[in-house]
Design a protein around this motif. Structure first.
Motif, PDB file in Angstrom:
ATOM      1  N   TRP A  31       0.829  -1.210   0.000  1.00 32.81           N
ATOM      2  CA  TRP A  31       0.000   0.000   0.000  1.00 32.81           C
ATOM      3  C   TRP A  31       0.863   1.260   0.000  1.00 32.81           C
ATOM      4  CZ3 TRP A  31      -4.089   2.282  -1.367  1.00 32.81           C
ATOM      5  CH2 TRP A  31      -4.532   3.452  -0.751  1.00 32.81           C
ATOM      6  N   ILE A  32       1.905   1.275   0.837  1.00 32.61           N
ATOM      7  CA  ILE A  32       2.791   2.435   0.910  1.00 32.61           C
ATOM      8  C   ILE A  32       3.526   2.623  -0.418  1.00 32.61           C
ATOM      9  CG2 ILE A  32       4.864   3.387   2.008  1.00 32.61           C
ATOM     10  CD1 ILE A  32       2.352   3.593   3.718  1.00 32.61           C
ATOM     11  N   GLU A  33       4.034   1.531  -0.971  1.00 33.77           N
ATOM     12  CA  GLU A  33       4.773   1.620  -2.232  1.00 33.77           C
ATOM     13  C   GLU A  33       3.855   2.043  -3.377  1.00 33.77           C
ATOM     14  OE1 GLU A  33       7.627   2.041  -4.670  1.00 33.77           O
ATOM     15  OE2 GLU A  33       8.088   1.374  -2.634  1.00 33.77           O
ATOM     16  N   THR A  34       2.612   1.574  -3.348  1.00 31.38           N
ATOM     17  CA  THR A  34       1.648   1.966  -4.380  1.00 31.38           C
ATOM     18  C   THR A  34       1.393   3.468  -4.338  1.00 31.38           C
ATOM     19  OG1 THR A  34       0.560  -0.200  -4.314  1.00 31.38           O
ATOM     20  CG2 THR A  34      -0.700   1.622  -5.239  1.00 31.38           C
ATOM     21  N   LYS A  35       1.251   4.015  -3.127  1.00 29.34           N
ATOM     22  CA  LYS A  35       1.040   5.464  -2.994  1.00 29.34           C
ATOM     23  C   LYS A  35       2.241   6.241  -3.523  1.00 29.34           C
ATOM     24  CE  LYS A  35      -0.088   5.809   1.384  1.00 29.34           C
ATOM     25  NZ  LYS A  35      -0.507   6.489   2.636  1.00 29.34           N
ATOM     26  N   LYS A  36       3.442   5.803  -3.147  1.00 30.14           N
ATOM     27  CA  LYS A  36       4.649   6.487  -3.616  1.00 30.14           C
ATOM     28  C   LYS A  36       4.767   6.414  -5.128  1.00 30.14           C
ATOM     29  CE  LYS A  36       7.422   5.830   0.586  1.00 30.14           C
ATOM     30  NZ  LYS A  36       8.637   5.219   1.161  1.00 30.14           N
ATOM     31  N   MET A  37       4.388   5.273  -5.705  1.00 26.77           N
ATOM     32  CA  MET A  37       4.459   5.093  -7.151  1.00 26.77           C
ATOM     33  C   MET A  37       3.506   6.046  -7.866  1.00 26.77           C
ATOM     34  SD  MET A  37       3.424   1.690  -9.342  1.00 26.77           S
ATOM     35  CE  MET A  37       1.714   1.830  -8.779  1.00 26.77           C
ATOM     36  N   TRP A  38       2.251   6.099  -7.420  1.00 26.70           N
ATOM     37  CA  TRP A  38       1.260   6.920  -8.109  1.00 26.70           C
ATOM     38  C   TRP A  38       1.463   8.411  -7.875  1.00 26.70           C
ATOM     39  CZ3 TRP A  38      -1.327   5.611 -12.116  1.00 26.70           C
ATOM     40  CH2 TRP A  38      -1.684   4.272 -12.322  1.00 26.70           C
ATOM     41  N   VAL A  40       4.183   9.856  -8.224  1.00 31.02           N
ATOM     42  CA  VAL A  40       5.034  10.227  -9.357  1.00 31.02           C
ATOM     43  C   VAL A  40       4.356   9.901 -10.685  1.00 31.02           C
ATOM     44  CG1 VAL A  40       7.248   9.870 -10.490  1.00 31.02           C
ATOM     45  CG2 VAL A  40       7.127   9.871  -7.996  1.00 31.02           C
ATOM     46  N   ALA A  41       3.837   8.675 -10.815  1.00 32.90           N
ATOM     47  CA  ALA A  41       3.309   8.209 -12.104  1.00 32.90           C
ATOM     48  C   ALA A  41       2.061   8.979 -12.538  1.00 32.90           C
ATOM     49  CB  ALA A  41       2.998   6.716 -12.031  1.00 32.90           C
ATOM     50  N   GLY A  42       1.140   9.247 -11.619  1.00 35.17           N
ATOM     51  CA  GLY A  42      -0.114   9.922 -11.972  1.00 35.17           C
ATOM     52  C   GLY A  42       0.107  11.280 -12.629  1.00 35.17           C
ATOM     53  N   PRO A  43       0.776  12.220 -11.938  1.00 37.92           N
ATOM     54  CA  PRO A  43       1.045  13.522 -12.566  1.00 37.92           C
ATOM     55  C   PRO A  43       1.899  13.418 -13.820  1.00 37.92           C
ATOM     56  CG  PRO A  43       1.376  13.646 -10.184  1.00 37.92           C
ATOM     57  CD  PRO A  43       1.195  12.203 -10.527  1.00 37.92           C
ATOM     58  N   ALA A  44       2.849  12.459 -13.839  1.00 35.87           N
ATOM     59  CA  ALA A  44       3.711  12.302 -15.023  1.00 35.87           C
ATOM     60  C   ALA A  44       2.893  11.893 -16.242  1.00 35.87           C
ATOM     61  CB  ALA A  44       4.806  11.273 -14.741  1.00 35.87           C
ATOM     62  N   ILE A  45       1.941  10.975 -16.060  1.00 34.72           N
ATOM     63  CA  ILE A  45       1.077  10.543 -17.167  1.00 34.72           C
ATOM     64  C   ILE A  45       0.234  11.708 -17.669  1.00 34.72           C
ATOM     65  CG2 ILE A  45      -0.908   9.089 -17.769  1.00 34.72           C
ATOM     66  CD1 ILE A  45       0.240   7.001 -15.785  1.00 34.72           C
ATOM     67  N   PHE A  46      -0.376  12.440 -16.736  1.00 37.02           N
ATOM     68  CA  PHE A  46      -1.228  13.568 -17.122  1.00 37.02           C
ATOM     69  C   PHE A  46      -0.418  14.648 -17.830  1.00 37.02           C
ATOM     70  CE2 PHE A  46      -3.217  17.682 -16.349  1.00 37.02           C
ATOM     71  CZ  PHE A  46      -4.501  17.438 -16.809  1.00 37.02           C
ATOM     72  N   THR A  47       0.785  14.928 -17.315  1.00 45.57           N
ATOM     73  CA  THR A  47       1.650  15.941 -17.930  1.00 45.57           C
ATOM     74  C   THR A  47       2.020  15.556 -19.347  1.00 45.57           C
ATOM     75  OG1 THR A  47       2.559  16.554 -15.769  1.00 45.57           O
ATOM     76  CG2 THR A  47       3.828  17.195 -17.709  1.00 45.57           C
ATOM     77  N   ARG A  48       2.342  14.265 -19.552  1.00 45.70           N
ATOM     78  CA  ARG A  48       2.709  13.802 -20.886  1.00 45.70           C
ATOM     79  C   ARG A  48       1.545  13.957 -21.869  1.00 45.70           C
ATOM     80  NH1 ARG A  48       7.958  13.744 -22.113  1.00 45.70           N
ATOM     81  NH2 ARG A  48       9.185  12.929 -20.388  1.00 45.70           N
ATOM     82  N   LYS A 182       7.457  16.040  -6.236  1.00 46.22           N
ATOM     83  CA  LYS A 182       6.716  17.303  -6.238  1.00 46.22           C
ATOM     84  C   LYS A 182       6.198  17.624  -7.633  1.00 46.22           C
ATOM     85  CE  LYS A 182       9.020  19.649  -2.376  1.00 46.22           C
ATOM     86  NZ  LYS A 182       9.805  20.835  -1.954  1.00 46.22           N
ATOM     87  N   ASN A 183       5.895  16.595  -8.416  1.00 49.06           N
ATOM     88  CA  ASN A 183       5.529  16.860  -9.803  1.00 49.06           C
ATOM     89  C   ASN A 183       4.044  17.140 -10.014  1.00 49.06           C
ATOM     90  OD1 ASN A 183       5.165  14.159  -9.135  1.00 49.06           O
ATOM     91  ND2 ASN A 183       5.404  13.452 -11.235  1.00 49.06           N
ATOM     92  N   MET A 184       3.266  17.245  -8.935  1.00 52.43           N
ATOM     93  CA  MET A 184       1.859  17.625  -9.099  1.00 52.43           C
ATOM     94  C   MET A 184       1.745  19.044  -9.641  1.00 52.43           C
ATOM     95  SD  MET A 184      -0.886  15.932  -8.753  1.00 52.43           S
ATOM     96  CE  MET A 184      -2.491  16.412  -9.366  1.00 52.43           C
ATOM     97  N   ILE A 185       2.675  19.908  -9.222  1.00 56.69           N
ATOM     98  CA  ILE A 185       2.664  21.281  -9.717  1.00 56.69           C
ATOM     99  C   ILE A 185       2.884  21.310 -11.229  1.00 56.69           C
ATOM    100  CG2 ILE A 185       5.130  21.529  -9.176  1.00 56.69           C
ATOM    101  CD1 ILE A 185       2.506  24.330  -9.180  1.00 56.69           C
ATOM    102  N   ILE A 310       5.344   5.938 -20.034  1.00 58.53           N
ATOM    103  CA  ILE A 310       6.373   6.897 -19.632  1.00 58.53           C
ATOM    104  C   ILE A 310       6.147   7.365 -18.200  1.00 58.53           C
ATOM    105  CG2 ILE A 310       7.260   9.221 -20.077  1.00 58.53           C
ATOM    106  CD1 ILE A 310       6.921   8.668 -23.051  1.00 58.53           C
ATOM    107  N   GLY A 311       4.874   7.423 -17.790  1.00 59.21           N
ATOM    108  CA  GLY A 311       4.584   7.757 -16.397  1.00 59.21           C
ATOM    109  C   GLY A 311       5.176   6.734 -15.437  1.00 59.21           C
ATOM    110  N   PHE A 312       5.067   5.458 -15.807  1.00 57.15           N
ATOM    111  CA  PHE A 312       5.661   4.406 -14.967  1.00 57.15           C
ATOM    112  C   PHE A 312       7.181   4.392 -15.088  1.00 57.15           C
ATOM    113  CE2 PHE A 312       1.290   2.752 -15.333  1.00 57.15           C
ATOM    114  CZ  PHE A 312       1.021   2.595 -13.987  1.00 57.15           C
ATOM    115  N   LEU A 313       7.712   4.802 -16.255  1.00 57.73           N
ATOM    116  CA  LEU A 313       9.162   4.963 -16.381  1.00 57.73           C
ATOM    117  C   LEU A 313       9.655   5.986 -15.361  1.00 57.73           C
ATOM    118  CD1 LEU A 313      11.201   5.420 -19.665  1.00 57.73           C
ATOM    119  CD2 LEU A 313      11.495   7.004 -17.785  1.00 57.73           C
ATOM    120  N   ALA A 314       8.940   7.110 -15.268  1.00 58.22           N
ATOM    121  CA  ALA A 314       9.321   8.143 -14.309  1.00 58.22           C
ATOM    122  C   ALA A 314       9.242   7.619 -12.880  1.00 58.22           C
ATOM    123  CB  ALA A 314       8.413   9.363 -14.473  1.00 58.22           C
TER     124      ALA A 314
END
Length: 496
Positions: A31-38, A40-48, A182-185, A310-314
């Motif tokens: 659960w902790i690792e999933t939160k840390k992953m998303w 980064v991955a969530g904002p990275a996917i949306f940004t891309r 801090k990639n939500m910004i 690419i989001g998961f790459l990040a």
């Protein structure tokens, strides 16, 4: 006798309790690792997705100006801009290793120094790319392009010079902030920029009828608005631990950073240009127009799905580099397993989706029955590409996080260019499988590269990357009395 029975019961109960506790701990870690992953991955996917939407919107509005302008912009954006983008993105990827490992090791002040060094290196690289954009027209004419298209393309290339320099700030700041989760910004700024771009493109090209110039002004602003926002966020005090201001240290020890940047650039460029070669190889085939149209549709779909990968790459890059910098090889391996499983699951679901719908998706892009039939014929290969996207980019992210750029560059050369492309040429031209043969060859190269990276990742003694990361961080660390202590960082990580 009774005592031995009771002892056996206590032992069994103790074993059961211990097993239950271990299961609870495992679920908590997942659960902790999933939160840390998303994070980064969530904002990275949306940004891309948002960033990829900028040239698509520009193309849509320029298409209403005239066919020559449309062809010229498509040519410049898909060839020249992608060429420069691949080089600068690849070289900026060195920051994923350096910033991620330094942040994990609590060497926060080094992130700002690395950022400034990367600014300097990428700026000089952008200057070196200028002749390609200044002399676009004669270059395209020499390559046999239509003169009228080449002249308009030359004008567009001059407009795109500010976009090239925007990459210097964009990619470096993204990776600097991403290493700190801090990639939500970045995602917010990308959304704001995309919205403004749609409005300005309509206002300047349709309402005010400024034509090509209006569309290019809007494009430049779309790339620079997020940069201004990121710089304000950086200089405005929202990164107090990692940005201490400009430093003379940015000009010291540049050669090791340059070498890592070059390795990162070669590694990423070899991947980014692989599909471009696939299109070039289909240009001289029978019924080339239908083949290229069908292939373009498939690669367009594959490209949009690649934004997820690419989001998961990040995420893989950040999590691996952070844990290696922190000195935890077990946590790095656990993060890799978690991200690979998540990305592969999503890739497998999309694989089934595209297998099921096959050619029906083609009618979103074309009304031609012939092209749709060709897309349906290529759909199984598209589905296989999407399935590989669930694994291969994550392993590339692991390589970036661990600092394996040089090794992976050699792997990419061997698998892509010494195996994939030659096999594709043999299948496509000699055995006359046409586009399918070329794509099968390219997939074969990607499959081998993925397998090699899996073996490397599996066989790695992760204590060695931890040791290398520690040496790298300590070698270039900066003494600072303002560095936050480890307890503060642990508290911050627990909140994440």
């Amino acid at each position: 006798m009774e005592g031995s029975v009771n002892e056996e019961l206590r032992r069994k109960v103790g074993t059961t309790t211990e097993g239950a506790d271990e299961e609870v701990r495992l679920k908590h870690r997942i659960w902790i690792e999933t939160k840390k992953m998303w994070i980064v991955a969530g904002p990275a996917i949306f940004t891309r997705f948002s960033t990829a939407g900028v040239p698509v919107i520009t193309l849509a509005f320029i298409g209403h100006i005239g066919p020559t302008d449309l062809a010229a912009y498509a040519l410049v954006s898909t060839v020249l801009l992608r060429f420069a983008n691949g080089i600068l993105l690849g070289m900026a990827s060195a920051l994923e290793t350096l910033c991620g490992q330094s942040y994990g090791a609590n060497k926060y002040d080094m992130l700002g120094v690395y950022l400034q060094r990367s600014w300097l290196i990428l700026f000089l690289c952008s200057v070196a790319l200028l002749p390609v954009f200044i002399f676009t027209t004669p270059i395209l004419i020499a390559l046999g392009q239509d003169e009228s298209i080449a002249k308009v393309a030359g004008t567009i290339s001059l407009w795109l010079i500010p976009v090239i320099f925007s990459y210097v700030v964009s990619y470096t700041c993204q990776m600097f902030l991403q290493a700190q989760s801090k990639n939500m910004i970045i995602a917010y700024l990308a959304l704001i920029s995309l919205t403004i771009h749609v409005f300005l493109s309509w206002l300047l090209t349709v309402k005010c009828e400024f034509g090509l110039g209006g569309g290019m002004i809007s494009t430049i602003l779309a790339f620079w608005i997020p940069n201004i926002g990121q710089l304000v966020y950086l200089f405005g005090g929202w990164c107090p631990d990692t940005w201490k201001g400009f430093s003379i240290l940015a000009f010291k020890d540049l050669w090791p950073i340059i070498k890592l940047s070059l390795s990162s650039g070669v590694m990423r460029c070899l991947e980014l240009w692989y599909n471009t070669i696939l299109i070039l190889l289909t240009g001289n085939m029978k019924n080339a127009k239908v083949a290229i149209d069908a292939l373009s549709i498939c690669l367009n779909i594959n490209g949009w799905e690649m934004m997820i990968a690419i989001g998961f790459l990040a995420a893989a890059s950040v999590r691996v580099s952070n844990e290696l910098g922190r000195g935890s090889s077990k946590a790095a391996k656990f993060a890799i397993m978690q991200i690979v499983l998540t990305s592969f699951t999503i890739g497998f679901l999309l694989f089934l989706f595209f297998l099921f719908f096959r050619g029906r998706l083609a009618y979103i892009f074309t009304e031609s029955i012939e092209v749709a039939a060709a897309v349906a014929d290529l759909s199984p290969l598209l589905a296989c590409s999407i399935l590989l996207n669930g694994i291969q980019p994550v392993l590339s992210g692991v390589a970036l996080g661990a600092g394996w750029q040089s090794s992976v560059a050699y792997v990419n050369i061997a698998c892509y260019y010494l195996i994939g492309i030659p096999v594709g040429v043999v299948l496509g031209y000699i055995l006359e499988l046409q586009v399918k043969g070329v794509w099968i060859g390219m997939l074969f190269g990607t499959l081998i590269q993925t397998f090699v990276l899996m073996v490397i990742t599996y066989k790695t003694d992760w204590e060695k990357p931890v040791s290398v990361a520690k040496q790298r961080v300590n070698k270039w660390s900066v003494d600072s009395s303002h560095r936050p202590n480890t307890d503060d960082q642990n508290a911050r990580n627990s909140r994440i």
